[in-house]
Scaffold this motif. Structure first.
Motif, PDB file in Angstrom:
ATOM      1  N   LYS A 111      -7.085  -2.491   0.444  1.00 22.79           N
ATOM      2  CA  LYS A 111      -7.173  -1.348   1.351  1.00 22.79           C
ATOM      3  C   LYS A 111      -8.388  -1.378   2.264  1.00 22.79           C
ATOM      4  O   LYS A 111      -8.255  -1.107   3.467  1.00 22.79           O
ATOM      5  CB  LYS A 111      -7.115  -0.039   0.558  1.00 22.79           C
ATOM      6  N   PHE A 148      -0.604   7.167   4.300  1.00 23.11           N
ATOM      7  CA  PHE A 148      -2.010   7.263   3.913  1.00 23.11           C
ATOM      8  C   PHE A 148      -2.475   8.703   3.760  1.00 23.11           C
ATOM      9  O   PHE A 148      -3.624   8.951   3.398  1.00 23.11           O
ATOM     10  CB  PHE A 148      -2.897   6.506   4.907  1.00 23.11           C
ATOM     11  N   MET A 160      -9.112   4.402   3.808  1.00 20.75           N
ATOM     12  CA  MET A 160      -8.907   3.085   3.204  1.00 20.75           C
ATOM     13  C   MET A 160     -10.217   2.349   2.949  1.00 20.75           C
ATOM     14  O   MET A 160     -10.334   1.606   1.979  1.00 20.75           O
ATOM     15  CB  MET A 160      -7.996   2.238   4.104  1.00 20.75           C
ATOM     16  N   GLY A 187       1.503   2.696   5.960  1.00 22.08           N
ATOM     17  CA  GLY A 187       0.817   1.867   6.947  1.00 22.08           C
ATOM     18  C   GLY A 187       1.734   1.120   7.886  1.00 22.08           C
ATOM     19  O   GLY A 187       1.261   0.510   8.839  1.00 22.08           O
ATOM     20  N   SER A 198      -3.760  -3.338  -5.167  1.00 26.24           N
ATOM     21  CA  SER A 198      -3.717  -2.917  -3.768  1.00 26.24           C
ATOM     22  C   SER A 198      -5.006  -2.243  -3.323  1.00 26.24           C
ATOM     23  O   SER A 198      -5.357  -2.258  -2.142  1.00 26.24           O
ATOM     24  CB  SER A 198      -2.533  -1.969  -3.542  1.00 26.24           C
ATOM     25  N   ARG A 199      -5.759  -1.660  -4.257  1.00 27.57           N
ATOM     26  CA  ARG A 199      -7.006  -0.989  -3.903  1.00 27.57           C
ATOM     27  C   ARG A 199      -8.044  -1.968  -3.386  1.00 27.57           C
ATOM     28  O   ARG A 199      -8.965  -1.585  -2.658  1.00 27.57           O
ATOM     29  CB  ARG A 199      -7.545  -0.217  -5.105  1.00 27.57           C
ATOM     30  N   GLY A 230      -8.242  -1.378   6.165  1.00 31.18           N
ATOM     31  CA  GLY A 230      -8.856  -0.215   6.791  1.00 31.18           C
ATOM     32  C   GLY A 230      -9.709  -0.590   7.992  1.00 31.18           C
ATOM     33  O   GLY A 230      -9.677   0.083   9.031  1.00 31.18           O
ATOM     34  N   LEU A 281       0.792  -1.223   0.000  1.00 29.48           N
ATOM     35  CA  LEU A 281       0.000   0.000   0.000  1.00 29.48           C
ATOM     36  C   LEU A 281       0.829   1.280   0.000  1.00 29.48           C
ATOM     37  O   LEU A 281       0.258   2.365  -0.095  1.00 29.48           O
ATOM     38  CB  LEU A 281      -0.933   0.013   1.214  1.00 29.48           C
TER      39      LEU A 281
END
Length: 267
Positions: free
Chosen positions: A241, A167, A127, A22, A237-238, A245, A19
């Motif tokens: 997240k 982030f 996220m 983090g 990676s999305r 999150g 990401l």
């Protein structure tokens, strides 16, 4: 607990590789709750671990020519000033008791952890959100002014609570400058590396250091970031997240509840 802490070091690097940030969101609670360090020491150790791990991770992206150095310096120089401001002027002069009136007691350590948990809540919301506004690259003075000011803010946060600010950095690079996600992640790691290493060097004398512990923990994190970078080539990676999150949200709430209501309980 220490065994769990060392295993968690792998996840610090893994999340950073996936990401672009983090690591400190995991490392600071690990140092405080699993290894028993006080928050000031934990934030300092976090700067070392996250800084070295970020630089190693960005080296892999360097070979792929994904780091936008021009943007890194525009964002990074104000961040460096923010780090120095926090570590040299704010943190050393924080009183032992931030609030000690009307039956309410907030110590320096509690204040830093609550501030850190607030950052975790903000990061978790960013996220968890599934909708992302599309932004194109707009090279105008207004966007770069915002980028510089956000760089200063990230630096202050990094210096104060040992959080690299990934982030905050990645969304800024994507939304303000329209950088592709992978380029934003690569550039973010480079910026985090600069900020964190400088923050550690500027506060080395503030805490006692166990170099063997620091190097072992960092080595495990570095191993994790290599795994994360390799996995990021195959997984968007999305998609990861939101799940991370929710975990960050839980951890942030846990820290708030523990520090306010169950301060004497150890795990």
């Amino acid at each position: 607990m220490e065994v769990i802490g060392y295993i968690s070091a792998l996840f610090v690097g893994l999340i950073m590789g996936l990401l672009g940030g983090g690591g400190s969101i995991l490392s600071v609670p690990i140092f405080v709750y699993l290894f028993g360090f006080d928050p000031v020491t934990a934030t300092t150790l976090s700067l070392f671990v996250v800084g070295i791990t970020s630089f190693v991770g960005s080296a892999g992206f360097l070979k792929q020519k994904l780091i936008d150095f021009r943007t890194a310096w525009i964002f990074g120089i104000p961040s460096i000033l923010g780090v120095l401001f926090s570590r040299r002027l704010i943190l050393p002069h924080l009183p032992e008791y931030i609030i000690n009136k009307w039956g309410m007691v907030v110590t320096k350590d509690m204040f830093l952890l609550l501030l850190f948990s607030f950052l975790m809540l903000v990061a978790s919301v960013k996220m968890i959100r599934k909708t992302e506004r599309p932004f194109g690259r707009k090279e105008n003075g207004n966007n770069y002014t915002i980028l510089v000011s956000q760089g200063l803010l990230v630096g202050i946060i990094t210096g104060l609570i040992g959080a690299g600010g990934g982030f905050l950095i990645v969304p800024a690079l994507v939304m303000l400058l329209g950088l592709p996600m992978k380029r934003a992640v690569a550039t973010s790691l480079f910026i985090i590396g600069m900020n964190s290493v400088l923050g550690f060097l500027s506060s080395m004398k503030m805490v006692e250091k166990d170099w063997t512990f620091m190097l072992v923990f960092t080595a495990l994190s570095v191993l994790g970031i290599f795994v994360g970078i390799a996995v990021s080539k195959k997984i968007d990676s999305r998609k990861l997240k939101p799940a991370f999150g929710w975990f960050v949200l839980f951890m942030g709430i846990f820290i708030i509840v523990k520090e306010i209501f169950f301060k004497q309980i150890t795990i």
